[in-house]
Design an enzyme around this catalytic site. Structure first.
Site, PDB file in Angstrom:
ATOM      1  N   LYS A  19       0.920  -1.204   0.085  1.00  0.00           N
ATOM      2  CA  LYS A  19      -0.021   0.171  -0.091  1.00  0.00           C
ATOM      3  C   LYS A  19       0.827   1.114   0.101  1.00  0.00           C
ATOM      4  O   LYS A  19       2.101   1.179   0.424  1.00  0.00           O
ATOM      5  CB  LYS A  19      -0.926   0.096   1.212  1.00  0.00           C
ATOM      6  N   ARG A  72     -12.002  -0.318  13.298  1.00  0.00           N
ATOM      7  CA  ARG A  72     -11.589   0.688  12.171  1.00  0.00           C
ATOM      8  C   ARG A  72     -12.187   0.484  10.984  1.00  0.00           C
ATOM      9  O   ARG A  72     -12.921   1.384  10.403  1.00  0.00           O
ATOM     10  CB  ARG A  72     -10.069   0.579  11.926  1.00  0.00           C
ATOM     11  N   TYR A 116      17.659  29.739  12.033  1.00  0.00           N
ATOM     12  CA  TYR A 116      16.377  30.702  12.209  1.00  0.00           C
ATOM     13  C   TYR A 116      16.418  31.229  13.806  1.00  0.00           C
ATOM     14  O   TYR A 116      15.831  32.080  14.016  1.00  0.00           O
ATOM     15  CB  TYR A 116      14.992  29.965  11.734  1.00  0.00           C
ATOM     16  N   MET A 137      13.268  24.224   5.043  1.00  0.00           N
ATOM     17  CA  MET A 137      12.743  23.503   3.979  1.00  0.00           C
ATOM     18  C   MET A 137      13.644  22.356   3.204  1.00  0.00           C
ATOM     19  O   MET A 137      13.129  21.377   3.180  1.00  0.00           O
ATOM     20  CB  MET A 137      11.862  24.110   3.294  1.00  0.00           C
TER      21      MET A 137
HETATM   22  C1  LIG Z   1      -0.578  -2.476   6.481  1.00  0.00           C
HETATM   23  C2  LIG Z   1      -1.208  -3.591   6.626  1.00  0.00           C
HETATM   24  C3  LIG Z   1      -0.596  -4.848   6.687  1.00  0.00           C
HETATM   25  C4  LIG Z   1       0.813  -5.015   6.989  1.00  0.00           C
HETATM   26  O1  LIG Z   1       1.224  -4.733   8.243  1.00  0.00           O
HETATM   27  P1  LIG Z   1       2.745  -4.727   8.470  1.00  0.00           P
HETATM   28  O2  LIG Z   1       2.739  -4.735  10.103  1.00  0.00           O
HETATM   29  O3  LIG Z   1       3.277  -3.905   7.989  1.00  0.00           O
HETATM   30  O4  LIG Z   1       3.510  -6.195   8.331  1.00  0.00           O
HETATM   31  C5  LIG Z   1      -1.394  -5.941   6.827  1.00  0.00           C
HETATM   32  N1  LIG Z   1      -2.815  -6.007   6.552  1.00  0.00           N
HETATM   33  C6  LIG Z   1      -3.394  -4.718   6.613  1.00  0.00           C
HETATM   34  C7  LIG Z   1      -4.893  -4.616   6.587  1.00  0.00           C
HETATM   35  C8  LIG Z   1      -2.637  -3.324   6.477  1.00  0.00           C
HETATM   36  O5  LIG Z   1      -3.276  -2.395   6.385  1.00  0.00           O
END
Ligand SMILES: *Cc1c(COP(=O)(O)O)cnc(C)c1O
Length: 379
Positions: free
Chosen positions: A54, A148, A269, A316
């Protein structure tokens, strides 16, 4: 122009041959990702491993990452969005691609045509998909305690008892565990028990509950299909013995200038005064490169493997490093300074900053220029 040899001599991790080095650069080791996938497979007592890619593969670049995972034998991928799913299907012939967002407002037919499998998260999505023709392949996300996303247990029991699943091919039943950083937490066990009870209602579906931490937390979690992200990318999602994930990224920033400042000069800064003469290197790394606020206070840079403190605050696009004691390293403009690498792993930074390592990974990956090594890439 800084050529490859010159850049390597200057300490840059892996710059491409023809590009000048003028910005922070994230180098992704595709072979390390492939080895991490093999380690995950080796750790599973049963079942299969799939890769979570993802958000542009945790910021590391969707297409190069999935190609390297495919070369390592991975066939099943989890993406965030429909569009990411299309990219994976195009990059890897024969991949099975699950879309974590579910339908997210799209027609079920779009998924059928694109041969993508949505992870349905509501009773409405299940009902909509059940109307698709031909019979549609889906995953169903069950909320067993994360609160969730996902179908709640009572709603799912009702759907399974009725005819709600009859016209669907439920390929995978999945659930996500809340206590990923502490696999032994009681809540995880209750979630597993509930998940097993619910998955028994659809015996033909492949169950999927383990994420990275659970791959390394013992065989009780190794059911069906493990969905693994962090461990592929060098992130230690839990501190447990036997967790295996070798480093995948290096972040380097080139020196833009080196200045000798007199005692009493002001710096940055905040206008901090310096009490003694200092040599200050300005590097091409700033908050626009994903650098978190506390970074310059709590972490260091490394010049030829020697620690150098940040001074002033991050701007930045630039940050300053005190190189007063490092004259013998021959520090000069265009030399690369290590921000993440052998001296300072992403997990160490995560600990020092109190920030989830994935958050750092995504911030750096999505903000900096990425280059690749291994995986048949050049540069
Ligand atoms: C991100 C995610 C994972 C992967 O989890 P990791 O701890 O990064 O291995 C698995 N299942 C779902 C639904 C996720 O959103």
């Amino acid at each position: 122009m800084l050529r490859l040899k010159e850049a390597q001599a200057a300490g840059c991790a892996h710059p491409p041959a023809e590009e000048p080095v003028a910005r922070a650069r994230l180098t992704v080791d595709l072979d390390a990702i492939a080895r991490n996938f093999a380690a995950v497979r080796g750790a599973l007592s049963q079942g299969a491993a799939s890769a979570v890619v993802k958000r542009d593969a945790y910021g590391l670049g969707l297409v190069p990452v999935v190609r390297s995972l495919a070369a390592a034998g991975c066939r099943v991928f989890w993406v965030e969005t429909f569009e990411e799913g299309l990219s994976v299907r195009q990059a890897v012939a024969g991949a099975r691609v699950f879309v974590l967002q579910g339908l997210a407002g799209r027609r079920p037919q779009d998924f059928v045509e694109a041969r993508l499998i949505p992870a349905l998260g509501t009773a409405e999505e299940i009902a909509l998909s059940a109307q698709a023709a031909p019979r549609m392949s889906v995953a169903i996300n069950l909320d067993t305690g994360l609160g969730r996303m996902g179908v709640l247990p009572d709603a799912f029991r009702e759907i399974a008892a009725g005819s709600g699943l009859k016209s669907l091919d439920v390929a995978v039943l999945m659930s996500h565990l809340a206590g990923f950083s502490e696999p032994d937490r009681d809540g995880n066990r209750s979630q597993l028990a509930l998940f097993q009870e619910l998955s028994a209602l659809v015996p033909d579906a492949l169950p999927s509950i383990a994420t990275s931490s659970f791959v390394y937390a013992g065989p009780r979690w190794h059911i069906g299909l493990a969905r693994v992200g962090s461990a592929l990318y060098g992130v230690h999602s839990a501190r447990i013995a036997g967790y295996r994930s070798e480093p995948v990224i290096a972040l380097d920033a080139p020196v833009l200038s080196v200045q000798g400042l007199r005692a009493g000069s002001r710096l940055g800064y905040r206008g901090d005064r310096i009490n003694e003469p200092r040599r200050i290197a300005t590097i091409a790394l700033g908050y626009a490169d994903g650098l978190p606020e506390a970074f310059t206070d709590r972490c260091s840079a490394f010049v030829n493997n020697r620690r150098a403190a940040f001074v002033g605050d991050a701007a930045m696009t630039t940050t300053c490093v005190d190189v007063t004691g490092l004259a013998d390293t021959g520090i000069r403009p265009r030399q690369c300074v290590e921000i993440v690498g052998p001296n300072q792993d992403i997990n160490v930074l995560s600990g020092a900053l109190g920030i989830n390592a994935n958050r750092l990974l995504v911030a750096f990956g999505l903000s900096t220029h990425r280059t690749y090594r291994g995986g048949g890439s050049h540069g």
